[in-house]
Write an enzyme that holds these catalytic residues in place. Structure first.
Site, PDB file in Angstrom:
ATOM      1  N   ASP A  87      32.569-109.346   8.498  1.00  0.00           N
ATOM      2  CA  ASP A  87      33.584-110.353   8.795  1.00  0.00           C
ATOM      3  C   ASP A  87      33.038-111.399   9.763  1.00  0.00           C
ATOM      4  OD1 ASP A  87      36.555-111.108   8.845  1.00  0.00           O
ATOM      5  OD2 ASP A  87      36.165-110.789  10.978  1.00  0.00           O
ATOM      6  N   ASN A 105      32.309-109.616  15.117  1.00  0.00           N
ATOM      7  CA  ASN A 105      32.370-110.685  16.112  1.00  0.00           C
ATOM      8  C   ASN A 105      33.208-110.320  17.324  1.00  0.00           C
ATOM      9  OD1 ASN A 105      32.061-113.662  16.844  1.00  0.00           O
ATOM     10  ND2 ASN A 105      34.286-113.434  16.799  1.00  0.00           N
ATOM     11  N   HIS A 106      34.252-109.520  17.132  1.00  0.00           N
ATOM     12  CA  HIS A 106      35.219-109.289  18.197  1.00  0.00           C
ATOM     13  C   HIS A 106      35.842-107.905  18.065  1.00  0.00           C
ATOM     14  CE1 HIS A 106      37.183-111.352  14.761  1.00  0.00           C
ATOM     15  NE2 HIS A 106      38.057-110.359  14.894  1.00  0.00           N
ATOM     16  N   LEU A 136      28.463-114.904  15.725  1.00  0.00           N
ATOM     17  CA  LEU A 136      28.074-113.837  16.645  1.00  0.00           C
ATOM     18  C   LEU A 136      27.457-114.356  17.937  1.00  0.00           C
ATOM     19  CD1 LEU A 136      26.697-110.885  14.505  1.00  0.00           C
ATOM     20  CD2 LEU A 136      29.039-111.632  14.898  1.00  0.00           C
ATOM     21  N   HIS A 152      43.063-111.647   0.828  1.00  0.00           N
ATOM     22  CA  HIS A 152      44.095-111.281   1.787  1.00  0.00           C
ATOM     23  C   HIS A 152      44.410-112.373   2.793  1.00  0.00           C
ATOM     24  CE1 HIS A 152      40.258-110.549   3.694  1.00  0.00           C
ATOM     25  NE2 HIS A 152      40.854-110.546   4.871  1.00  0.00           N
ATOM     26  N   GLU A 154      30.892-112.781   4.965  1.00  0.00           N
ATOM     27  CA  GLU A 154      32.009-113.712   4.999  1.00  0.00           C
ATOM     28  C   GLU A 154      31.591-114.865   5.913  1.00  0.00           C
ATOM     29  OE1 GLU A 154      36.631-114.369   6.336  1.00  0.00           O
ATOM     30  OE2 GLU A 154      35.114-113.547   7.649  1.00  0.00           O
ATOM     31  N   GLN A 175      41.673-110.890  20.694  1.00  0.00           N
ATOM     32  CA  GLN A 175      40.430-110.457  20.052  1.00  0.00           C
ATOM     33  C   GLN A 175      39.225-111.052  20.785  1.00  0.00           C
ATOM     34  OE1 GLN A 175      41.718-112.089  16.271  1.00  0.00           O
ATOM     35  NE2 GLN A 175      41.776-110.065  15.348  1.00  0.00           N
ATOM     36  N   ASP A 185      46.397-108.091  14.321  1.00  0.00           N
ATOM     37  CA  ASP A 185      45.801-108.926  13.274  1.00  0.00           C
ATOM     38  C   ASP A 185      45.486-108.067  12.059  1.00  0.00           C
ATOM     39  OD1 ASP A 185      44.748-111.099  11.919  1.00  0.00           O
ATOM     40  OD2 ASP A 185      42.791-110.997  12.903  1.00  0.00           O
ATOM     41  N   ASP A 232      35.556-111.877  21.978  1.00  0.00           N
ATOM     42  CA  ASP A 232      34.264-111.832  21.290  1.00  0.00           C
ATOM     43  C   ASP A 232      33.287-110.937  22.053  1.00  0.00           C
ATOM     44  OD1 ASP A 232      35.391-113.746  19.664  1.00  0.00           O
ATOM     45  OD2 ASP A 232      33.585-114.979  19.600  1.00  0.00           O
TER      46      ASP A 232
END
Length: 558
Positions: A203, A105-106, A208, A310, A245, A171, A63, A173
């Site tokens: 991010d 988060n991950h 969370l 992005h 974010e 990914q 990713d 968590d």
């Protein structure tokens, strides 16, 4: 050296850049920290005050680096820790601050923490992640990557349980109910701040903590944890910042400012698509309405406003009818779409019309908040919708008409991504070297407008906004005000010439001076003030007390 302005982020112009995409210093086809250091002079000339770096940590890159496998390292292709330190020191010597992505988060499924966690249900790291015998938990949590993921749970055949993930299945968590996880995240933050970073763009912050019978977003526990991080940074690293974010509606996003004790900044996701909706409709209401919803916020906080980044141009925070407008106007080809968004750069979204591009930039430079420029948008770079995922907007920076757009001396086959060769955006004509030579280029205009903004940075960075509602829906008009400074901003959102009649009764006696050219316009003598505007044009008028009692000055007269 860095200035000591405690609210530096409110007066700044940010620039988002992936290390891999900017400049390759060692001919391997991938940008690196040494290459980024070599190009700091360009960023200084552009007028950038702060850089936001995309993830540069070790990663399997499933990713694009948002799947981190080691928080305490740098991807070898990007350089070494010493290269990073040299980059930070050089940037600081030029009064440019640097913040970096922090993916909280991950992690990657190849991170040692997760490898341990999935090795056995009795492993001490098992509780660092979220495991379940059934995929029925947290049913109300939406799936974010709807094009690729069918569930937020993935089955692990080795331990015969499911693990939770809000993004890709690669990914997993982290489990923030585990205090060891929270303490480790604080160690990561300290590590990079000790190396000189000026803060983080955090991010995916809403996700969370997870709780049953909720959508697992914006929970009180999440806010409390970020307030802990903020206290730590304020006490031990004063002057550093947290940027959220949080792709949420205004009420939920504003909550991440707390009482000025949580995030310093947050992206204004609801505003961004409505700028393009207003343009498509030639109607200022979507912008005015959403700005009113996002204010007020604490005095020591600020919105980050942007046109592109992005990721795809996300359409999660719009209505179904607004999403239809966006797809119809800006994503006519299905490949331009991804998840609930549009994967295109700014210039293609604007049909490569320089008047539209200038208007959009002038808008984000004058609305309340801190503007962020996405690398390459200052020269009008194009995209490649036929590259997978979001890679079409992450192609190499175009420096010159030399091979590989001057990005790298490697063989073209070695580049991490092909350069843009579409005739309308070909690197041989759309590049930094060519545009610096051309006085009428987009790049030279961007340099000019950014430096004009610096002349009024407190006014435009911290000032209040008052919309002037008038009968011509095609013209967005507002006053920015800070202490004894006032600026009248006008934007013709339509493709046709028009005029606007403004009620400026509160400003009678003041004289509008066009901020870029310093051209003088007629003094405001009564309630009504008339302005004519060409298609997709704008004005920034600095309203001043005239030096003499003149009724009229020739426009353009020095």
């Amino acid at each position: 050296m860095l200035d000591n302005n405690g609210l530096w982020y409110r007066d700044a112009v940010f620039y988002e850049v992936p290390v891999k995409s900017f400049y390759d210093s060692n001919k391997d086809g991938i940008g690196d920290f040494n290459g980024l250091t070599m190009k700091l002079d360009y960023l200084k000339k552009l007028g950038v005050d702060a850089l936001w770096l995309l993830p540069f940590y070790k990663s399997p890159l499933k990713d694009d680096g948002y799947d981190i496998s080691d928080y305490y390292s740098i991807l070898p292709e990007y350089g070494t820790i010493d290269d990073f330190k040299n980059f930070i020191d050089t940037a600081h010597s030029m009064n440019i601050r640097v913040i970096a992505d922090l993916v909280l988060n991950h992690v990657s499924d190849q991170h040692p923490w997760f490898i341990e966690s999935r090795s056995s249900i009795d492993n001490p790291k098992r509780d660092w992640f979220i495991w379940s015998d059934t995929p029925e938990k947290f049913k109300e949590a939406r799936i974010i990557f709807i094009d690729t993921e069918k569930s937020n749970w993935t089955y692990d055949p080795e331990t015969k349980q499911y693990y939770f993930h809000r993004f890709y299945s690669s990914q997993p968590d982290l489990n923030y109910d585990n205090p060891d996880v929270r303490n480790e995240v604080k160690k990561v933050i300290r590590y990079w701040l000790d190396l000189g970073l000026d803060g983080f763009r955090a991010d995916a912050v809403p996700y969370l903590f997870k709780r049953e019978n909720t959508n697992c977003e914006n929970l009180p526990e999440t806010h409390n944890f970020f307030k802990e991080i903020r206290r730590m940074m304020d006490e031990d690293y004063p002057g550093t910042i947290l940027l959220a974010e949080a792709n949420q509606w205004p009420t939920e996003t504003k909550a991440y400012f707390g009482n000025g004790d949580e995030f310093h900044m947050a992206f204004n996701f609801p505003l961004m698509p409505r700028i393009f909706i207003a343009l498509a409709r030639s109607d200022y209401y979507p912008i005015m309405d959403i700005i009113k919803q996002t204010l007020p916020i604490p005095d020591n906080c600020d919105w980050c406003i942007f046109l592109r980044n992005h990721d795809e141009l996300t359409l999660e925070m719009v209505t179904d009818s607004e999403r239809d407008i966006m797809y119809r106007e800006y994503a006519k080809i299905p490949k331009m779409r991804l998840n609930l968004g549009i994967r295109r750069r700014l210039a293609p979204l604007a049909d490569n019309d320089i008047n539209t591009i200038e208007l959009l930039n002038a808008l984000i430079f004058s609305l309340p908040g801190t503007p962020i420029i996405y690398y390459g948008d200052e020269i009008g770079m194009g995209d490649n919708i036929y590259l997978g995922d979001r890679n079409g907007v992450r192609t190499p920076m175009q420096w010159s008409y030399d091979r590989n757009a001057g990005f790298s001396m490697a063989d073209s086959e070695q580049l991490y991504s092909p350069v843009i060769t579409n005739p309308n955006y070909h690197y041989e004509s759309v590049n930094v070297e060519a545009e610096l030579r051309l006085s009428s280029s987009l790049l030279n205009w961007m340099i000019k407008i950014i430096h004009v903004r610096k002349d009024y940075k407190e006014l435009l960075g911290r000032g209040s906004i008052k919309f002037i509602e008038q009968g011509n829906k095609r013209v967005l008009s507002y006053i920015r005000e800070y202490e004894n400074q006032r600026m009248l901003c006008l934007f013709n959102l339509s493709r046709n010439p028009t005029y606007v009649e403004l009620n400026l009764s509160d400003y009678i006696g003041l004289k509008p001076i066009e901020a870029i050219t310093k051209a003088a316009f007629p003094r405001i003598k009564d309630d009504r003030y008339f302005i004519t505007m060409t298609p997709r044009s704008f004005f920034w008028f600095n309203l001043i007390v005239p030096e003499r009692d003149d009724s009229y000055d020739l426009i353009g007269e020095d």
